[in-house]
Scaffold this motif. Structure first.
Motif, PDB file in Angstrom:
ATOM      1  N   TYR A 119      -5.213  12.590   4.266  1.00  0.00           N
ATOM      2  CA  TYR A 119      -3.889  12.086   4.574  1.00  0.00           C
ATOM      3  C   TYR A 119      -4.004  11.526   5.967  1.00  0.00           C
ATOM      4  O   TYR A 119      -3.403  10.147   6.402  1.00  0.00           O
ATOM      5  N   TYR A 120      -4.792  11.847   6.889  1.00  0.00           N
ATOM      6  CA  TYR A 120      -5.016  11.459   8.101  1.00  0.00           C
ATOM      7  C   TYR A 120      -5.650   9.851   8.101  1.00  0.00           C
ATOM      8  O   TYR A 120      -5.437   9.122   8.557  1.00  0.00           O
ATOM      9  N   VAL A 121      -6.881  10.096   7.310  1.00  0.00           N
ATOM     10  CA  VAL A 121      -7.490   8.812   7.115  1.00  0.00           C
ATOM     11  C   VAL A 121      -6.563   7.722   6.454  1.00  0.00           C
ATOM     12  O   VAL A 121      -6.906   6.533   6.638  1.00  0.00           O
ATOM     13  N   GLN A 122      -5.917   8.148   5.285  1.00  0.00           N
ATOM     14  CA  GLN A 122      -4.839   7.178   4.656  1.00  0.00           C
ATOM     15  C   GLN A 122      -3.901   6.568   5.908  1.00  0.00           C
ATOM     16  O   GLN A 122      -3.692   5.490   5.776  1.00  0.00           O
ATOM     17  N   SER A 123      -3.424   7.398   6.654  1.00  0.00           N
ATOM     18  CA  SER A 123      -2.624   6.811   7.706  1.00  0.00           C
ATOM     19  C   SER A 123      -3.090   5.949   8.497  1.00  0.00           C
ATOM     20  O   SER A 123      -2.663   4.883   9.090  1.00  0.00           O
ATOM     21  N   HIS A 124      -4.394   6.389   8.994  1.00  0.00           N
ATOM     22  CA  HIS A 124      -5.233   5.440   9.985  1.00  0.00           C
ATOM     23  C   HIS A 124      -5.326   4.101   9.216  1.00  0.00           C
ATOM     24  O   HIS A 124      -5.000   2.952   9.929  1.00  0.00           O
ATOM     25  N   ILE A 125      -5.670   4.192   8.058  1.00  0.00           N
ATOM     26  CA  ILE A 125      -6.033   2.839   7.342  1.00  0.00           C
ATOM     27  C   ILE A 125      -4.639   1.867   7.220  1.00  0.00           C
ATOM     28  O   ILE A 125      -4.857   0.856   7.161  1.00  0.00           O
ATOM     29  N   GLN A 126      -3.615   2.626   6.900  1.00  0.00           N
ATOM     30  CA  GLN A 126      -2.327   1.863   6.628  1.00  0.00           C
ATOM     31  C   GLN A 126      -2.190   1.307   8.053  1.00  0.00           C
ATOM     32  O   GLN A 126      -1.525   0.059   7.892  1.00  0.00           O
ATOM     33  N   ILE A 127      -2.237   1.918   8.892  1.00  0.00           N
ATOM     34  CA  ILE A 127      -1.799   1.060  10.262  1.00  0.00           C
ATOM     35  C   ILE A 127      -2.735   0.066  10.462  1.00  0.00           C
ATOM     36  O   ILE A 127      -2.107  -0.934  10.952  1.00  0.00           O
ATOM     37  N   ASN A 128      -4.031   0.243  10.125  1.00  0.00           N
ATOM     38  CA  ASN A 128      -4.858  -0.828  10.448  1.00  0.00           C
ATOM     39  C   ASN A 128      -4.446  -1.877   9.505  1.00  0.00           C
ATOM     40  O   ASN A 128      -4.335  -3.378  10.050  1.00  0.00           O
ATOM     41  N   GLU A 129      -4.122  -1.876   8.297  1.00  0.00           N
ATOM     42  CA  GLU A 129      -3.848  -2.793   7.281  1.00  0.00           C
ATOM     43  C   GLU A 129      -2.513  -3.467   7.846  1.00  0.00           C
ATOM     44  O   GLU A 129      -2.141  -4.627   7.569  1.00  0.00           O
ATOM     45  N   TYR A 130      -1.604  -2.735   8.054  1.00  0.00           N
ATOM     46  CA  TYR A 130      -0.109  -3.148   8.710  1.00  0.00           C
ATOM     47  C   TYR A 130      -0.450  -4.153   9.831  1.00  0.00           C
ATOM     48  O   TYR A 130       0.232  -5.270   9.955  1.00  0.00           O
ATOM     49  N   ARG A 131      -1.154  -3.667  10.685  1.00  0.00           N
ATOM     50  CA  ARG A 131      -1.658  -4.540  11.847  1.00  0.00           C
ATOM     51  C   ARG A 131      -2.228  -5.827  11.451  1.00  0.00           C
ATOM     52  O   ARG A 131      -1.571  -7.121  12.033  1.00  0.00           O
TER      53      ARG A 131
END
Length: 326
Positions: A119-131
């Motif tokens: 979940y932490y990895v998913q959240s981190h990648i989502q923030i990267n992709e949204y950025r």
């Protein structure tokens, strides 16, 4: 004839990319192509062959892990998303005067103890992709020029020996960034650094490539005066807005780590909307989005071991001091 300019190096990588036969690898490109190739070249010291190999591996990672669809995979229920935000302290506080997004990270007070690693990895990648897919195109259009990087302000308040238990997860996340989102951070500003950070930084700094070392600026105290040279007060992370240090969650305005901050609300609603446009109602419960963890690069492994060793030294010294005082 040798490559004599950055533009020629980019052209050489473009030629190699044109030879890639796997169509999915070509369609997963995001953002400005030449700027993307430039980042991968920088990450490999402008070695065309190495940069091309790194890029192909990144594209394969994106395809194999369906990264293009990660912004339509909501983290639910909402209580879980709130738990993630309370334990993985990251947010966007504003923009520099040059238009770069300012990301704040509560390194010292992040606990990563309320969900699984995935979940932490998913959240981190989502923030990267949204950025990369939403924020940077928006500011690029607003400023009339490509803006492809951000700045990060790292708050070390609360950093202590318990950080030892988080090294593995932090290494996973940083490796994902190194290999798949290279050179996305223009500058790292470290603030509210306790002695334990200074000691670790002293032994880690020599292990970093010169390019990375130049990006890291350890500021005095909360860094307010230095940061105000590049951003307005309203873009300062909350832990930089006062003379004393601390990543307090109790400020007059909503702090950027909070799930109630506009950045996190916009991100959450964006993901929810893209899920619903697939013709599905928001799920009441959904498993984490499992992403393959790449093997950490040698530099990361060495840094993790060095930090671990340094923290163990502190731990042993602390135990010795307690015994001596008894």
């Amino acid at each position: 004839m040798g490559i004599v300019s950055e533009e020629e190096a980019i052209d050489e990588v473009l030629k190699l990319i044109d030879q890639v036969e796997e169509e999915p690898l070509k369609t997963t490109f995001k953002g400005y192509l030449r700027e993307t190739l430039s980042r991968f070249l920088k990450a490999r010291d402008w070695n065309v062959i190495k940069a091309h190999a790194m890029l192909v591996e990144c594209l394969r990672w994106r395809v194999d892990n369906e990264i293009d669809s990660i912004l339509s995979k909501p983290i639910v229920p909402s209580e879980l998303y709130r738990d993630l935000r309370d334990s993985q302290l990251i947010g966007m506080s504003g923009y520099t005067r040059e238009g770069l997004p300012v990301f704040a990270i509560g390194v010292g007070l992040s606990t990563f103890n309320k969900a699984s690693v995935h979940y932490y990895v998913q959240s981190h990648i989502q923030i990267n992709e949204y950025r990369d897919r939403v924020l940077l195109p928006f500011v690029s259009k607003k400023n009339g020029r490509p803006i492809t990087t951000c700045v990060k302000v790292l708050d070390m308040t609360g950093l202590k020996l318990s950080a030892l238990s988080q090294i593995k997860l932090v290494t996973i996340i940083s490796t994902i960034d190194d290999l798949n989102y290279p050179e996305k951070t223009n500058t790292y500003y470290v603030v509210n650094a306790p002695y334990i950070f200074s000691a670790c930084w002293k032994v880690v700094k020599p292990l970093l490539q010169e390019r990375t070392r130049k990006k890291v600026h350890v500021l005095s105290g909360c860094g307010k005066d230095e940061l105000l040279k590049i951003m307005d007060y309203t873009s300062l992370p909350q832990f930089c807005r006062r003379g004393s240090s601390g990543s307090s969650h109790h400020t007059e305005s909503v702090d950027c780590f909070s799930v109630d901050h506009p950045f996190h609300q916009q991100l959450y609603n964006y993901v929810k909307h893209h899920y619903e446009t697939q013709g599905q109602a928001e799920p009441a419960k959904q498993g984490s989005f499992h992403v393959g963890f790449p093997e950490p690069v040698a530099e990361r492994v060495e840094m993790a071991k060095t930090i671990e060793s340094e923290l163990h030294k502190f731990e042993n010294c602390s135990v010795g001091d307690r015994k001596a005082s008894q």
